[in-house]
Design a protein around this motif. Sequence first.
Motif, mmCIF file in Angstrom:
data_model
loop_
_atom_site.group_PDB
_atom_site.id
_atom_site.type_symbol
_atom_site.label_atom_id
_atom_site.label_comp_id
_atom_site.label_asym_id
_atom_site.label_seq_id
_atom_site.Cartn_x
_atom_site.Cartn_y
_atom_site.Cartn_z
ATOM 1 N N ALA A 35 0.861 -1.179 0.000
ATOM 2 C CA ALA A 35 0.000 0.000 0.000
ATOM 3 C C ALA A 35 0.897 1.227 0.000
ATOM 4 O O ALA A 35 2.034 1.170 0.440
ATOM 5 C CB ALA A 35 -0.915 0.002 1.215
ATOM 6 N N VAL A 36 0.368 2.333 -0.499
ATOM 7 C CA VAL A 36 1.191 3.530 -0.668
ATOM 8 C C VAL A 36 0.495 4.756 -0.091
ATOM 9 O O VAL A 36 -0.723 4.826 -0.025
ATOM 10 C CB VAL A 36 1.522 3.785 -2.158
ATOM 11 C CG1 VAL A 36 2.383 2.661 -2.705
ATOM 12 C CG2 VAL A 36 0.265 3.921 -2.990
ATOM 13 N N ILE A 37 1.308 5.734 0.315
ATOM 14 C CA ILE A 37 0.757 6.988 0.810
ATOM 15 C C ILE A 37 0.324 7.855 -0.381
ATOM 16 O O ILE A 37 0.762 7.632 -1.512
ATOM 17 C CB ILE A 37 1.774 7.743 1.693
ATOM 18 C CG1 ILE A 37 3.052 8.080 0.919
ATOM 19 C CG2 ILE A 37 2.091 6.947 2.953
ATOM 20 C CD1 ILE A 37 4.044 8.933 1.689
ATOM 21 N N LYS A 38 -0.518 8.830 -0.105
ATOM 22 C CA LYS A 38 -1.019 9.694 -1.176
ATOM 23 C C LYS A 38 0.102 10.415 -1.907
ATOM 24 O O LYS A 38 0.022 10.608 -3.115
ATOM 25 C CB LYS A 38 -2.018 10.715 -0.638
ATOM 26 C CG LYS A 38 -3.367 10.141 -0.347
ATOM 27 C CD LYS A 38 -4.358 11.218 0.024
ATOM 28 C CE LYS A 38 -3.987 11.806 1.355
ATOM 29 N NZ LYS A 38 -4.935 12.760 1.877
ATOM 30 N N ALA A 39 1.152 10.796 -1.192
ATOM 31 C CA ALA A 39 2.262 11.500 -1.845
ATOM 32 C C ALA A 39 2.863 10.666 -2.967
ATOM 33 O O ALA A 39 3.256 11.205 -4.006
ATOM 34 C CB ALA A 39 3.327 11.868 -0.820
ATOM 35 N N SER A 40 2.916 9.356 -2.792
ATOM 36 C CA SER A 40 3.422 8.477 -3.853
ATOM 37 C C SER A 40 2.484 8.460 -5.053
ATOM 38 O O SER A 40 2.928 8.424 -6.196
ATOM 39 C CB SER A 40 3.608 7.048 -3.337
ATOM 40 O OG SER A 40 4.638 7.000 -2.396
ATOM 41 N N ILE A 41 1.203 8.499 -4.766
ATOM 42 C CA ILE A 41 0.216 8.528 -5.859
ATOM 43 C C ILE A 41 0.372 9.836 -6.632
ATOM 44 O O ILE A 41 0.417 9.834 -7.864
ATOM 45 C CB ILE A 41 -1.215 8.378 -5.305
ATOM 46 C CG1 ILE A 41 -1.368 7.033 -4.586
ATOM 47 C CG2 ILE A 41 -2.241 8.513 -6.431
ATOM 48 C CD1 ILE A 41 -2.639 6.908 -3.766
ATOM 49 N N TYR A 42 0.486 10.945 -5.905
ATOM 50 C CA TYR A 42 0.660 12.246 -6.555
ATOM 51 C C TYR A 42 1.941 12.269 -7.380
ATOM 52 O O TYR A 42 1.969 12.822 -8.476
ATOM 53 C CB TYR A 42 0.695 13.377 -5.527
ATOM 54 C CG TYR A 42 -0.543 13.507 -4.671
ATOM 55 C CD1 TYR A 42 -1.801 13.121 -5.128
ATOM 56 C CD2 TYR A 42 -0.462 14.027 -3.383
ATOM 57 C CE1 TYR A 42 -2.924 13.246 -4.332
ATOM 58 C CE2 TYR A 42 -1.591 14.169 -2.590
ATOM 59 C CZ TYR A 42 -2.814 13.776 -3.074
ATOM 60 O OH TYR A 42 -3.927 13.915 -2.292
ATOM 61 N N LEU A 43 2.989 11.673 -6.854
ATOM 62 C CA LEU A 43 4.263 11.612 -7.575
ATOM 63 C C LEU A 43 4.094 10.892 -8.912
ATOM 64 O O LEU A 43 4.591 11.345 -9.942
ATOM 65 C CB LEU A 43 5.315 10.905 -6.717
ATOM 66 C CG LEU A 43 6.688 10.747 -7.341
ATOM 67 C CD1 LEU A 43 7.359 12.111 -7.482
ATOM 68 C CD2 LEU A 43 7.546 9.830 -6.493
ATOM 69 N N HIS A 44 3.351 9.792 -8.914
ATOM 70 C CA HIS A 44 3.138 9.035 -10.149
ATOM 71 C C HIS A 44 2.184 9.731 -11.106
ATOM 72 O O HIS A 44 2.136 9.391 -12.287
ATOM 73 C CB HIS A 44 2.673 7.618 -9.825
ATOM 74 C CG HIS A 44 3.794 6.743 -9.373
ATOM 75 N ND1 HIS A 44 4.548 5.995 -10.231
ATOM 76 C CD2 HIS A 44 4.330 6.553 -8.146
ATOM 77 C CE1 HIS A 44 5.484 5.366 -9.568
ATOM 78 N NE2 HIS A 44 5.378 5.689 -8.291
ATOM 79 N N LEU A 45 1.437 10.691 -10.603
ATOM 80 C CA LEU A 45 0.577 11.503 -11.471
ATOM 81 C C LEU A 45 1.262 12.808 -11.869
ATOM 82 O O LEU A 45 0.704 13.601 -12.617
ATOM 83 C CB LEU A 45 -0.744 11.817 -10.757
ATOM 84 C CG LEU A 45 -1.668 10.620 -10.540
ATOM 85 C CD1 LEU A 45 -2.819 11.002 -9.620
ATOM 86 C CD2 LEU A 45 -2.186 10.080 -11.866
ATOM 87 N N ALA A 46 2.450 13.041 -11.326
ATOM 88 C CA ALA A 46 3.241 14.246 -11.611
ATOM 89 C C ALA A 46 2.493 15.525 -11.225
ATOM 90 O O ALA A 46 2.427 16.483 -11.992
ATOM 91 C CB ALA A 46 3.675 14.283 -13.069
ATOM 92 N N ILE A 47 1.916 15.502 -10.014
ATOM 93 C CA ILE A 47 1.233 16.694 -9.513
ATOM 94 C C ILE A 47 1.768 17.041 -8.120
ATOM 95 O O ILE A 47 2.138 16.149 -7.359
ATOM 96 C CB ILE A 47 -0.306 16.523 -9.459
ATOM 97 C CG1 ILE A 47 -0.704 15.323 -8.586
ATOM 98 C CG2 ILE A 47 -0.885 16.390 -10.842
ATOM 99 C CD1 ILE A 47 -2.201 15.169 -8.395
ATOM 100 N N PRO A 48 1.817 18.319 -7.782
ATOM 101 C CA PRO A 48 2.251 18.721 -6.437
ATOM 102 C C PRO A 48 1.232 18.268 -5.381
ATOM 103 O O PRO A 48 0.027 18.240 -5.635
ATOM 104 C CB PRO A 48 2.295 20.243 -6.504
ATOM 105 C CG PRO A 48 2.243 20.594 -7.944
ATOM 106 C CD PRO A 48 1.579 19.453 -8.648
ATOM 107 N N SER A 49 1.733 17.925 -4.204
ATOM 108 C CA SER A 49 0.849 17.444 -3.134
ATOM 109 C C SER A 49 -0.159 18.488 -2.670
ATOM 110 O O SER A 49 -1.267 18.157 -2.288
ATOM 111 C CB SER A 49 1.684 16.989 -1.933
ATOM 112 O OG SER A 49 2.422 15.852 -2.264
ATOM 113 N N ARG A 50 0.219 19.732 -2.694
ATOM 114 C CA ARG A 50 -0.680 20.803 -2.240
ATOM 115 C C ARG A 50 -1.150 21.612 -3.444
ATOM 116 O O ARG A 50 -0.659 22.702 -3.707
ATOM 117 C CB ARG A 50 0.028 21.697 -1.235
ATOM 118 C CG ARG A 50 0.404 20.982 0.022
ATOM 119 C CD ARG A 50 1.120 21.913 0.974
ATOM 120 N NE ARG A 50 1.522 21.224 2.172
ATOM 121 C CZ ARG A 50 0.855 21.277 3.321
ATOM 122 N NH1 ARG A 50 -0.236 21.987 3.401
ATOM 123 N NH2 ARG A 50 1.298 20.615 4.359
ATOM 124 N N SER A 51 -2.100 21.018 -4.168
ATOM 125 C CA SER A 51 -2.601 21.680 -5.371
ATOM 126 C C SER A 51 -4.057 21.296 -5.600
ATOM 127 O O SER A 51 -4.567 20.353 -4.983
ATOM 128 C CB SER A 51 -1.758 21.266 -6.579
ATOM 129 O OG SER A 51 -1.919 19.882 -6.846
#
Length: 82
Positions: free
Chosen positions: A29-45
């Motif tokens: 399982a992965v944290i949301k930051a990893s998901i955002y990284l794979h979507l190439a989006i900043p965490s606070r956006s």
Amino acid sequence: MSTHADAFPDELILAAIDRATRHRPREGAVIKASIYLHLAIPSRSGPARHVHRRLQVLEAAGLVERSRRHSLEVWRDRKSVV
């Protein structure tokens, strides 16, 4: 005008979870930051907030599972749950 929903359909979010999980197979399982990284989006956006809302919808639909590890919220694709 494009919306966040157009940019990140559910299939793309599920694929990002799958890719992030493949990078850490033992954890499963992965944290949301990893998901955002794979979507190439900043965490606070705006797009990250959209993805967070979609994760809740995907969980309600039974497509992803949310749990906690070391007090962090983690996500996994239901097809990988055994």
